[in-house]
Scaffold this motif. Structure first.
Motif, PDB file in Angstrom:
ATOM      1  N   GLU A  22       0.854  -1.196   0.000  1.00 10.89           N
ATOM      2  CA  GLU A  22       0.000   0.000   0.000  1.00 10.89           C
ATOM      3  C   GLU A  22       0.884   1.238   0.000  1.00 10.89           C
ATOM      4  O   GLU A  22       2.069   1.179   0.332  1.00 10.89           O
ATOM      5  N   ILE A  23       0.298   2.356  -0.387  1.00  7.72           N
ATOM      6  CA  ILE A  23       1.033   3.631  -0.348  1.00  7.72           C
ATOM      7  C   ILE A  23       0.106   4.728   0.187  1.00  7.72           C
ATOM      8  O   ILE A  23      -1.114   4.586   0.175  1.00  7.72           O
ATOM      9  N   ARG A  24       0.721   5.798   0.664  1.00  7.92           N
ATOM     10  CA  ARG A  24      -0.073   6.984   1.017  1.00  7.92           C
ATOM     11  C   ARG A  24       0.463   8.166   0.229  1.00  7.92           C
ATOM     12  O   ARG A  24       1.664   8.466   0.267  1.00  7.92           O
ATOM     13  N   CYS A  25      -0.418   8.821  -0.504  1.00  6.96           N
ATOM     14  CA  CYS A  25      -0.023   9.982  -1.302  1.00  6.96           C
ATOM     15  C   CYS A  25      -0.002  11.208  -0.397  1.00  6.96           C
ATOM     16  O   CYS A  25      -0.966  11.495   0.306  1.00  6.96           O
ATOM     17  N   ASP A  26       1.103  11.941  -0.420  1.00  8.93           N
ATOM     18  CA  ASP A  26       1.246  13.129   0.419  1.00  8.93           C
ATOM     19  C   ASP A  26       1.220  14.416  -0.396  1.00  8.93           C
ATOM     20  O   ASP A  26       1.626  15.465   0.081  1.00  8.93           O
ATOM     21  N   LEU A  27       0.757  14.330  -1.618  1.00  8.90           N
ATOM     22  CA  LEU A  27       0.776  15.515  -2.471  1.00  8.90           C
ATOM     23  C   LEU A  27      -0.300  16.523  -2.064  1.00  8.90           C
ATOM     24  O   LEU A  27      -0.067  17.719  -2.031  1.00  8.90           O
ATOM     25  N   CYS A  28      -1.483  16.048  -1.776  1.00  8.43           N
ATOM     26  CA  CYS A  28      -2.569  16.986  -1.467  1.00  8.43           C
ATOM     27  C   CYS A  28      -3.256  16.594  -0.163  1.00  8.43           C
ATOM     28  O   CYS A  28      -3.010  15.506   0.373  1.00  8.43           O
ATOM     29  N   THR A  37      -2.394  25.066 -16.407  1.00 11.14           N
ATOM     30  CA  THR A  37      -3.732  25.621 -16.234  1.00 11.14           C
ATOM     31  C   THR A  37      -4.815  24.640 -16.691  1.00 11.14           C
ATOM     32  O   THR A  37      -4.541  23.456 -16.825  1.00 11.14           O
ATOM     33  N   TYR A  38      -6.005  25.120 -16.882  1.00  9.66           N
ATOM     34  CA  TYR A  38      -7.194  24.403 -17.394  1.00  9.66           C
ATOM     35  C   TYR A  38      -7.741  23.343 -16.446  1.00  9.66           C
ATOM     36  O   TYR A  38      -8.923  23.342 -16.156  1.00  9.66           O
ATOM     37  N   THR A  39      -6.881  22.379 -16.026  1.00 10.94           N
ATOM     38  CA  THR A  39      -7.379  21.358 -15.097  1.00 10.94           C
ATOM     39  C   THR A  39      -6.835  21.715 -13.713  1.00 10.94           C
ATOM     40  O   THR A  39      -7.111  22.813 -13.236  1.00 10.94           O
ATOM     41  N   GLU A  40      -6.092  20.844 -13.080  1.00  7.48           N
ATOM     42  CA  GLU A  40      -5.486  21.177 -11.793  1.00  7.48           C
ATOM     43  C   GLU A  40      -4.017  20.761 -11.838  1.00  7.48           C
ATOM     44  O   GLU A  40      -3.690  19.583 -11.686  1.00  7.48           O
ATOM     45  N   PRO A  41      -3.130  21.730 -12.016  1.00  9.72           N
ATOM     46  CA  PRO A  41      -1.708  21.396 -12.172  1.00  9.72           C
ATOM     47  C   PRO A  41      -1.112  20.630 -10.998  1.00  9.72           C
ATOM     48  O   PRO A  41      -0.114  19.924 -11.177  1.00  9.72           O
ATOM     49  N   VAL A  42      -1.704  20.750  -9.820  1.00 13.08           N
ATOM     50  CA  VAL A  42      -1.155  20.010  -8.678  1.00 13.08           C
ATOM     51  C   VAL A  42      -1.055  18.523  -9.003  1.00 13.08           C
ATOM     52  O   VAL A  42      -0.087  17.862  -8.624  1.00 13.08           O
ATOM     53  N   VAL A  56      -2.143  27.984 -12.458  1.00 15.28           N
ATOM     54  CA  VAL A  56      -3.549  28.303 -12.177  1.00 15.28           C
ATOM     55  C   VAL A  56      -4.118  27.112 -11.414  1.00 15.28           C
ATOM     56  O   VAL A  56      -4.260  26.019 -11.971  1.00 15.28           O
ATOM     57  N   THR A  57      -4.429  27.313 -10.148  1.00 11.93           N
ATOM     58  CA  THR A  57      -4.727  26.178  -9.279  1.00 11.93           C
ATOM     59  C   THR A  57      -5.843  26.495  -8.294  1.00 11.93           C
ATOM     60  O   THR A  57      -6.131  27.670  -8.029  1.00 11.93           O
ATOM     61  N   ALA A  58      -6.410  25.437  -7.738  1.00  6.41           N
ATOM     62  CA  ALA A  58      -7.378  25.618  -6.650  1.00  6.41           C
ATOM     63  C   ALA A  58      -6.665  25.647  -5.304  1.00  6.41           C
ATOM     64  O   ALA A  58      -7.307  25.790  -4.265  1.00  6.41           O
ATOM     65  N   GLY A  59      -5.359  25.471  -5.317  1.00  6.33           N
ATOM     66  CA  GLY A  59      -4.576  25.585  -4.084  1.00  6.33           C
ATOM     67  C   GLY A  59      -4.775  24.432  -3.117  1.00  6.33           C
ATOM     68  O   GLY A  59      -4.522  24.573  -1.922  1.00  6.33           O
ATOM     69  N   TYR A  60      -5.197  23.280  -3.656  1.00  4.63           N
ATOM     70  CA  TYR A  60      -5.413  22.127  -2.782  1.00  4.63           C
ATOM     71  C   TYR A  60      -4.169  21.260  -2.818  1.00  4.63           C
ATOM     72  O   TYR A  60      -4.087  20.258  -3.531  1.00  4.63           O
ATOM     73  N   ILE A  61      -3.197  21.682  -2.032  1.00  2.00           N
ATOM     74  CA  ILE A  61      -1.870  21.066  -2.081  1.00  2.00           C
ATOM     75  C   ILE A  61      -1.241  21.138  -0.698  1.00  2.00           C
ATOM     76  O   ILE A  61      -1.523  22.071   0.069  1.00  2.00           O
ATOM     77  N   ASN A  62      -0.407  20.187  -0.381  1.00  2.00           N
ATOM     78  CA  ASN A  62       0.242  20.169   0.930  1.00  2.00           C
ATOM     79  C   ASN A  62       1.440  21.123   0.968  1.00  2.00           C
ATOM     80  O   ASN A  62       2.017  21.460  -0.074  1.00  2.00           O
ATOM     81  N   PRO A  63       1.814  21.549   2.177  1.00  2.65           N
ATOM     82  CA  PRO A  63       2.864  22.572   2.303  1.00  2.65           C
ATOM     83  C   PRO A  63       4.199  22.216   1.655  1.00  2.65           C
ATOM     84  O   PRO A  63       4.809  23.071   1.015  1.00  2.65           O
ATOM     85  N   GLN A  64       4.666  20.966   1.795  1.00  5.32           N
ATOM     86  CA  GLN A  64       6.001  20.656   1.254  1.00  5.32           C
ATOM     87  C   GLN A  64       6.045  20.747  -0.276  1.00  5.32           C
ATOM     88  O   GLN A  64       6.901  21.448  -0.830  1.00  5.32           O
ATOM     89  N   PRO A  65       5.124  20.068  -0.983  1.00  8.26           N
ATOM     90  CA  PRO A  65       5.173  20.245  -2.442  1.00  8.26           C
ATOM     91  C   PRO A  65       4.954  21.696  -2.873  1.00  8.26           C
ATOM     92  O   PRO A  65       5.583  22.149  -3.832  1.00  8.26           O
TER      93      PRO A  65
END
Lengths: 298, 374
Positions: B53-59, B166-171, B194-203
């Motif tokens: 298993e993995i845990r994604c820490d991007l958002c 842009t256009y989608t969500e670059p994160v 161009v983002t919704a800003g739904y991203i974790n602090p480190q990335p």
């Protein structure tokens, strides 16, 4: 209040290869299971309870986990051929899932030609997704044209598995493979999404039967394949109540977990709450006291 | 034919024929689906867990995934306990746009932005304008393979000073965006997101080191809206906005005003106070007009009077650069000098009609105007 009937057929004989079970044995299990479910003595007569003559029937299988843990071709093909020789013709049966590639990886041969069972994924040129999203409650999705347009009646033929987020994945959640964006519906234990998806017209109005492939059951760490927590159960579970079928499947998983000393899904905080939501939406029964279980062997 | 129209037709030769994943392209078709030739680049920001298993820490979703499962974004997949991005270099939409379209009003106005996106998004906005690519998995749209070297080379060939993710969500295509940005920067090309800003602090911190400006779509100023209509949380977005402002790269904020859902005056007042206190009065905010779309077709377009009222509220709260968006020709599109009050950039839609600035200063009173002007 009338109870929902669920039939469990156990195969007494040890299957030499449970990954590729003998089609003859599967056919006997199917015939017995559906006869008991319909409460009739003849298997052919049983089918007329759920299907009109000549209908296009979709058999939605689950192939996401690859060859090791998918609805076995021997089960789905046997069902398809039987349906095709009784209530409809074989070319009106579509065995399907999301993609041709996933089907191939699960051991299926893609077939789109006339005169035989059709086996293909939504990404096949014959199918694709509809152009406009269907919106119902929290669901906003494009439907596979197979489910929405190419078939008139639907069977959810899912492999029974533990699911890390949803608790279990069985007949109801199998329909996540009928939409383009299942990844959007896995938070909060897939609740209420599993139930609400089933409530959409394309599924609720076409669904006739749930058959759970519990020949082999992943009772822990699913939905991925982990041989350590896989039990050979040699069962098929039948119901026309999709919620009751999954509820019985859930109990089977709990029994297997208890036998291995694993905590219950409730203790792991991943009880499949979507089953209760489904009952609230009037889709079926989610309490064992409202379910009549008939268990037999062949 | 304008250069950007020409580019749409000719860029990358045969590649362009595949770029119809974006609704703006004629001949757009979702079905039959594109052949599965997705990338398989190891993702960044994840942890390996027991049992493959993995845990994604991007958002902030922190998706925990078993083998062969994908995250909420639909573009990152666990394969045998290793996490992969499936969209590295898989471009679903490519255009040259005026930077005002993003919108950036205080960042190199009048520039052309080489704009690209892959499929996927880590949110699920019911009013998404680009849902035909953002709410899709990469195999459900047509993609072309454009590695970072080709992005930068093509951008240079067309003399675009900026690349816009842009256009989608670059994160969700972080790795690709990051590598493109790094390469572009070496060539003197700016990068905007161009983002919704739904991203974790480190990335986000790592991203801020390689890009020049970020526009954040703040969808509302209440958690209920985020839960119900966006399928996310407000707080991480607010944290991201503050982090971007602290990082000193340029920031603009867009607030899409949806009638009856996020247009309460009190909420806007509260939001403007919050922004002024937390990031100061100089970052532009755009109140954009909503048009019925995707799953929110039962609401009317935002009345222009509502946008005007909200703009007034923001100005009264002390924000200095407040714009009205998606209303071509409205005076709220112009930039007014906070010193003398005169129009220093006159716009019509995405076009600049007049610019009355000397460098970064108002030509009339000499007041410094916040932004990146050269």
């Amino acid at each position: 209040m009338k109870k929902s009937r669920v039939v469990i057929i156990n195969c007494r004989r040890i299957l030499p290869d449970p990954v590729r079970p003998d089609p003859e044995i599967i056919l006997a299990m199917l015939k017995k299971g559906l006869s008991l479910l319909a409460g009739v003595s003849s298997a052919g007569e049983a089918l007329s309870h759920w299907f009109r003559h000549g209908e296009a029937i979709g058999i939605k299988i689950n192939t996401i986990a690859g060859k090791a843990l998918s609805t076995a071709p021997e089960v789905s093909r046997t069902l398809g051929l039987w349906l095709g020789s009784t209530v409809t013709s074989v070319e009106k049966i579509i065995i399907w899932d999301r993609s041709d590639e996933e089907l191939r990886q699960a051991g299926y041969r893609i077939s789109t030609s006339g005169g035989s069972l059709k086996i293909f994924g939504t990404d096949n040129r014959r199918a694709g997704y509809q152009n406009q999203p269907v919106s119902l409650r929290h669901i906003g999705s494009l439907f596979s044209r197979i489910q929405a347009e190419l078939i008139e009646a639907s069977i959810s033929l899912a492999i029974l598995k533990d699911h890390g987020l949803a608790g279990i994945t069985a007949g109801l959640k199998n329909y996540f493979g009928a939409i383009h964006n299942p990844n959007k519906y896995h938070d909060s234990g897939c609740d209420p999404y599993v139930a609400e998806l089933f409530e959409t017209e394309a599924i609720r109005n076409k669904h006739r039967l749930t058959i759970l492939d519990a020949i082999r059951v992943q009772y822990h760490r699913g939905p991925s394949y982990h041989p350590r927590w896989l039990a050979v159960c040699q069962k098929l579970i039948f119901s026309s109540d999709p919620v009751a079928a999954d509820t019985v499947g859930w109990q089977l998983i709990e029994e297997l977990r208890a036998r291995k000393g694993l905590p219950s899904l409730k203790e792991e905080n991943r009880e499949p709450l979507y089953l209760r939501t489904a009952e609230k939406l009037g889709l079926g029964k989610s309490s064992m006291q409202d379910i009549e279980v008939i268990e037999e062997e062949i | 034919m304008e250069r950007r129209d020409f580019l749409k037709i000719t860029i990358s030769g045969c590649a362009l024929g595949l770029l119809s994943g974006y609704p703006g392209f004629p001949g757009y078709s979702r079905s039959p689906l594109a052949p599965a030739s997705l990338s398989r680049e190891e993702a960044r920001y994840y942890q390996k867990l027991p049992d493959r298993e993995i845990r994604c820490d991007l958002c902030p979703r922190f998706c925990q995934l078993g083998d062969r499962e994908r995250g909420f974004c639909g573009v990152r997949e666990n394969q045998g306990g290793k996490y992969y991005t499936l969209v590295y270099g898989q471009v679903a939409s490519l255009n040259v746009d005026p930077i005002e379209k993003k919108p950036f009003f205080h960042f190199l106005p009048g520039s052309e932005a080489f704009s690209l996106a892959t499929a996927g998004c880590n949110l699920n906005c019911k009013f998404c304008q680009n849902w035909e690519i953002s709410q899709m998995r990469p195999e459900q749209v047509k993609n072309i393979y454009l590695p970072p070297e080709s992005v930068v080379a093509t951008c240079e060939r067309y003399n675009c000073p900026v690349i816009a993710y842009t256009y989608t969500e670059p994160v969700i295509f972080f790795e690709y965006m990051y590598d493109c940005s790094l390469l572009a920067r070496k060539k003197g090309i700016r990068n905007v997101v161009v983002t919704a800003g739904y991203i974790n602090p480190q990335p986000l911190s790592d991203l801020c080191r390689v890009v020049d400006a970020i526009k954040v779509d703040l969808k509302a100023f209440n958690q209920n809206f985020y839960h119900e209509y966006v399928r996310g949380q407000l707080q991480p977005v607010l944290e991201a906005i503050k982090q971007i402002a602290r990082s000193k790269i340029w920031l603009e904020i867009v607030y899409l005003v949806i009638p009856t859902l996020n247009d309460r005056s009190e909420e806007i007042k509260e939001m403007c106070r919050y922004l002024k206190n937390e990031i100061g009065p100089d970052y532009p905010i755009h109140f954009s007009r909503f048009h019925p779309m995707y799953l929110l077709k039962n609401l009317p377009p935002t009345p222009v009077s509502t946008l005007e009222k909200l703009r007034e509220i923001a100005l009264n709260e002390g924000l200095r650069y407040v714009y009205i968006g998606n209303v071509p020709g409205h005076p709220g599109e112009n930039t007014y000098c906070p010193g003398c009050g005169r129009v220093i950039i006159e716009r019509y839609g995405y076009a600049i009609r007049k610019k009355e600035m000397n460098g970064n200063k108002c030509r009339f009173c000499g007041r410094e105007i916040a932004g990146v002007w050269s």
